[in-house]
Design a protein around this motif. Structure first.
Motif, PDB file in Angstrom:
ATOM      1  N   ALA A  47       0.779  -1.237   0.143  1.00  0.00           N
ATOM      2  CA  ALA A  47      -0.132  -0.023  -0.132  1.00  0.00           C
ATOM      3  C   ALA A  47       0.810   1.218   0.051  1.00  0.00           C
ATOM      4  N   HIS A  48       1.920   1.368   0.865  1.00  0.00           N
ATOM      5  CA  HIS A  48       2.875   2.208   0.847  1.00  0.00           C
ATOM      6  C   HIS A  48       3.626   2.627  -0.560  1.00  0.00           C
ATOM      7  N   ALA A  49       3.993   1.433  -1.180  1.00  0.00           N
ATOM      8  CA  ALA A  49       4.337   1.582  -2.539  1.00  0.00           C
ATOM      9  C   ALA A  49       3.521   2.012  -3.455  1.00  0.00           C
ATOM     10  N   ILE A  50       2.443   1.806  -3.359  1.00  0.00           N
ATOM     11  CA  ILE A  50       1.504   2.088  -4.573  1.00  0.00           C
ATOM     12  C   ILE A  50       0.938   3.636  -4.264  1.00  0.00           C
ATOM     13  N   LYS A  51       1.198   4.136  -2.980  1.00  0.00           N
ATOM     14  CA  LYS A  51       0.934   5.318  -2.642  1.00  0.00           C
ATOM     15  C   LYS A  51       2.121   6.244  -3.144  1.00  0.00           C
ATOM     16  N   GLN A  52       3.171   5.851  -2.978  1.00  0.00           N
ATOM     17  CA  GLN A  52       4.240   6.587  -3.287  1.00  0.00           C
ATOM     18  C   GLN A  52       4.180   6.653  -4.827  1.00  0.00           C
ATOM     19  N   ARG A  53       4.064   5.658  -5.500  1.00  0.00           N
ATOM     20  CA  ARG A  53       4.287   5.516  -7.001  1.00  0.00           C
ATOM     21  C   ARG A  53       2.926   6.492  -7.834  1.00  0.00           C
ATOM     22  N   THR A  54       1.772   6.462  -7.129  1.00  0.00           N
ATOM     23  CA  THR A  54       0.492   7.156  -7.440  1.00  0.00           C
ATOM     24  C   THR A  54       1.063   8.548  -7.143  1.00  0.00           C
ATOM     25  N   GLY A  55       1.639   8.978  -6.267  1.00  0.00           N
ATOM     26  CA  GLY A  55       2.034  10.522  -6.078  1.00  0.00           C
ATOM     27  C   GLY A  55       2.951  10.893  -7.005  1.00  0.00           C
ATOM     28  N   ALA A  56       3.976  10.063  -7.076  1.00  0.00           N
ATOM     29  CA  ALA A  56       5.086  10.396  -8.265  1.00  0.00           C
ATOM     30  C   ALA A  56       4.492  10.631  -9.699  1.00  0.00           C
ATOM     31  N   LEU A  57       3.417   9.859  -9.914  1.00  0.00           N
ATOM     32  CA  LEU A  57       2.782   9.900 -11.290  1.00  0.00           C
ATOM     33  C   LEU A  57       2.020  11.102 -11.202  1.00  0.00           C
ATOM     34  N   VAL A  58       1.192  11.388 -10.263  1.00  0.00           N
ATOM     35  CA  VAL A  58       0.299  12.650 -10.368  1.00  0.00           C
ATOM     36  C   VAL A  58       1.477  14.007 -10.270  1.00  0.00           C
ATOM     37  N   THR A  59       2.384  14.081  -9.552  1.00  0.00           N
ATOM     38  CA  THR A  59       3.297  15.069  -9.555  1.00  0.00           C
ATOM     39  C   THR A  59       3.769  15.387 -11.049  1.00  0.00           C
ATOM     40  N   ALA A  60       4.288  14.109 -11.653  1.00  0.00           N
ATOM     41  CA  ALA A  60       4.789  14.423 -12.951  1.00  0.00           C
ATOM     42  C   ALA A  60       3.598  14.822 -13.774  1.00  0.00           C
ATOM     43  N   THR A 114       5.493  12.836 -23.382  1.00  0.00           N
ATOM     44  CA  THR A 114       5.896  12.682 -21.810  1.00  0.00           C
ATOM     45  C   THR A 114       4.463  12.308 -21.443  1.00  0.00           C
ATOM     46  N   ALA A 115       3.652  13.161 -21.637  1.00  0.00           N
ATOM     47  CA  ALA A 115       2.063  12.950 -20.844  1.00  0.00           C
ATOM     48  C   ALA A 115       1.448  11.599 -21.192  1.00  0.00           C
ATOM     49  N   ALA A 116       1.572  11.073 -22.323  1.00  0.00           N
ATOM     50  CA  ALA A 116       1.235  10.061 -22.966  1.00  0.00           C
ATOM     51  C   ALA A 116       1.940   8.894 -22.376  1.00  0.00           C
ATOM     52  N   SER A 117       3.257   9.081 -22.013  1.00  0.00           N
ATOM     53  CA  SER A 117       4.025   7.724 -21.650  1.00  0.00           C
ATOM     54  C   SER A 117       3.434   7.413 -20.127  1.00  0.00           C
ATOM     55  N   LEU A 118       3.010   8.727 -19.483  1.00  0.00           N
ATOM     56  CA  LEU A 118       2.861   8.256 -18.111  1.00  0.00           C
ATOM     57  C   LEU A 118       1.854   7.140 -17.757  1.00  0.00           C
ATOM     58  N   ALA A 119       0.637   7.366 -18.736  1.00  0.00           N
ATOM     59  CA  ALA A 119      -0.602   6.361 -18.593  1.00  0.00           C
ATOM     60  C   ALA A 119       0.032   4.995 -18.850  1.00  0.00           C
ATOM     61  N   ALA A 120       1.190   4.742 -19.581  1.00  0.00           N
ATOM     62  CA  ALA A 120       1.509   3.582 -20.069  1.00  0.00           C
ATOM     63  C   ALA A 120       2.636   2.834 -19.047  1.00  0.00           C
ATOM     64  N   GLN A 121       3.105   3.675 -18.192  1.00  0.00           N
ATOM     65  CA  GLN A 121       4.275   3.308 -17.231  1.00  0.00           C
ATOM     66  C   GLN A 121       3.727   2.104 -16.468  1.00  0.00           C
ATOM     67  N   GLU A 158       1.316  16.792 -13.243  1.00  0.00           N
ATOM     68  CA  GLU A 158       0.717  18.068 -12.908  1.00  0.00           C
ATOM     69  C   GLU A 158       2.059  19.082 -13.380  1.00  0.00           C
ATOM     70  N   THR A 159       3.262  18.694 -13.383  1.00  0.00           N
ATOM     71  CA  THR A 159       4.376  19.047 -13.872  1.00  0.00           C
ATOM     72  C   THR A 159       4.039  19.522 -15.298  1.00  0.00           C
ATOM     73  N   VAL A 160       3.969  18.312 -15.945  1.00  0.00           N
ATOM     74  CA  VAL A 160       3.921  18.368 -17.652  1.00  0.00           C
ATOM     75  C   VAL A 160       2.727  19.352 -17.892  1.00  0.00           C
ATOM     76  N   GLU A 161       1.523  19.271 -17.442  1.00  0.00           N
ATOM     77  CA  GLU A 161       0.491  20.325 -17.454  1.00  0.00           C
ATOM     78  C   GLU A 161       0.982  21.670 -17.381  1.00  0.00           C
ATOM     79  N   SER A 162       1.649  21.845 -16.228  1.00  0.00           N
ATOM     80  CA  SER A 162       2.106  23.048 -16.021  1.00  0.00           C
ATOM     81  C   SER A 162       3.029  23.993 -17.141  1.00  0.00           C
TER      82      SER A 162
END
Length: 237
Positions: free
Chosen positions: A20-33, A80-87, A35-39
């Motif tokens: 659960a901790h690993a999934i949470k970390q992974r999800t946070g990293a993907l969301v941050t990435a 880059t944004a498209a690749s995030l969904a396929a990670q 958001e950065t791409v959108e910015s």
């Protein structure tokens, strides 16, 4: 529950917690990435708009800047944004981070070029307006409210534009219009009062007043033409 069963239960719970901790970390990293791409996409759209605005009036941000520079960055970010969904769940994000770093560096370079060209355009001489004379004319009784309103509006537009590092659509035209308005106001003031009369009006409002010798026949004629002759008087000391 036996001791062995209790131990196995605890081990299972610990493994689940780690997952659960690993999934949470992974999800946070993907969301941050993401958001950065959108910015960064928002930034490149802003810079592209400023570049297009400058080039539309023949201002080139940089000789070394290719026309497709913003398209290149946009394409990189969209890939880059498209690749995030396929990670993959456990795949490292080193490639994504590298692309983001590259895109940010390219955008910074584009922004510097646009900022520099816009700053150079803003630094061009603005037609001067003698604000003290304008105030003196108003105090002398002349109806120059429309003139003052135009001057204040032009200065207001210039202040807004000077606070923008990157121009928006229509900003170059607004800049030209504000400068033309100030130039026109300056001409109208000069037609209203010549330098000699302007000096007389300003001196008359000082504490010491103006010397009587300044009231020449020509000055009297102009004051009468403006309808403010009765506002001037002689004070003996």
């Amino acid at each position: 529950m036996t001791l062995l069963e209790r131990i196995q239960h605890l081990r299972t719970a610990a493994a689940a917690a780690d997952d659960a901790h690993a999934i949470k970390q992974r999800t946070g990293a993907l969301v941050t990435a993401a958001e950065t791409v959108e910015s960064l996409l928002k930034d490149v759209r802003q810079v592209a708009g400023g570049m297009a605005e400058l080039r539309a009036v023949g201002i080139s941000p940089s000789r070394d800047l290719p026309d497709a520079a913003t398209d290149k960055v946009t394409s990189l970010l969209r890939e880059t944004a498209a690749s995030l969904a396929a990670q993959d769940v456990d795949a490292p994000l080193d490639g994504v981070k590298a692309h983001i770093k590259q895109a940010r560096a390219l955008i910074d370079g584009l922004r510097q070029a646009v900022d520099g060209a816009w700053a150079k355009e803003l630094s061009r001489d603005t037609p001067p307006i003698n604000e003290d004379l304008v105030n003196a004319l108003a105090k002398s009784g002349l109806d120059i409210e429309q003139l003052r309103a135009e001057i204040e509006n032009a200065h207001g537009i210039l202040n807004v534009l000077r606070n923008r590092a990157v121009p928006q659509v229509g900003d170059v035209a607004k800049l030209a219009s504000a400068r033309e308005s100030l130039r026109s106001c300056g001409e109208r003031i000069s037609r209203l009062v010549d330098p000699t009369l302007a000096r007389v009006i300003m001196e008359a409002q000082e504490a010491t007043g103006m010397p009587l010798s300044s009231i020449t026949p020509e000055v009297l004629t102009q004051l009468a033409r403006l309808g403010i002759l009765d506002r001037f008087w002689v004070r003996l000391r």
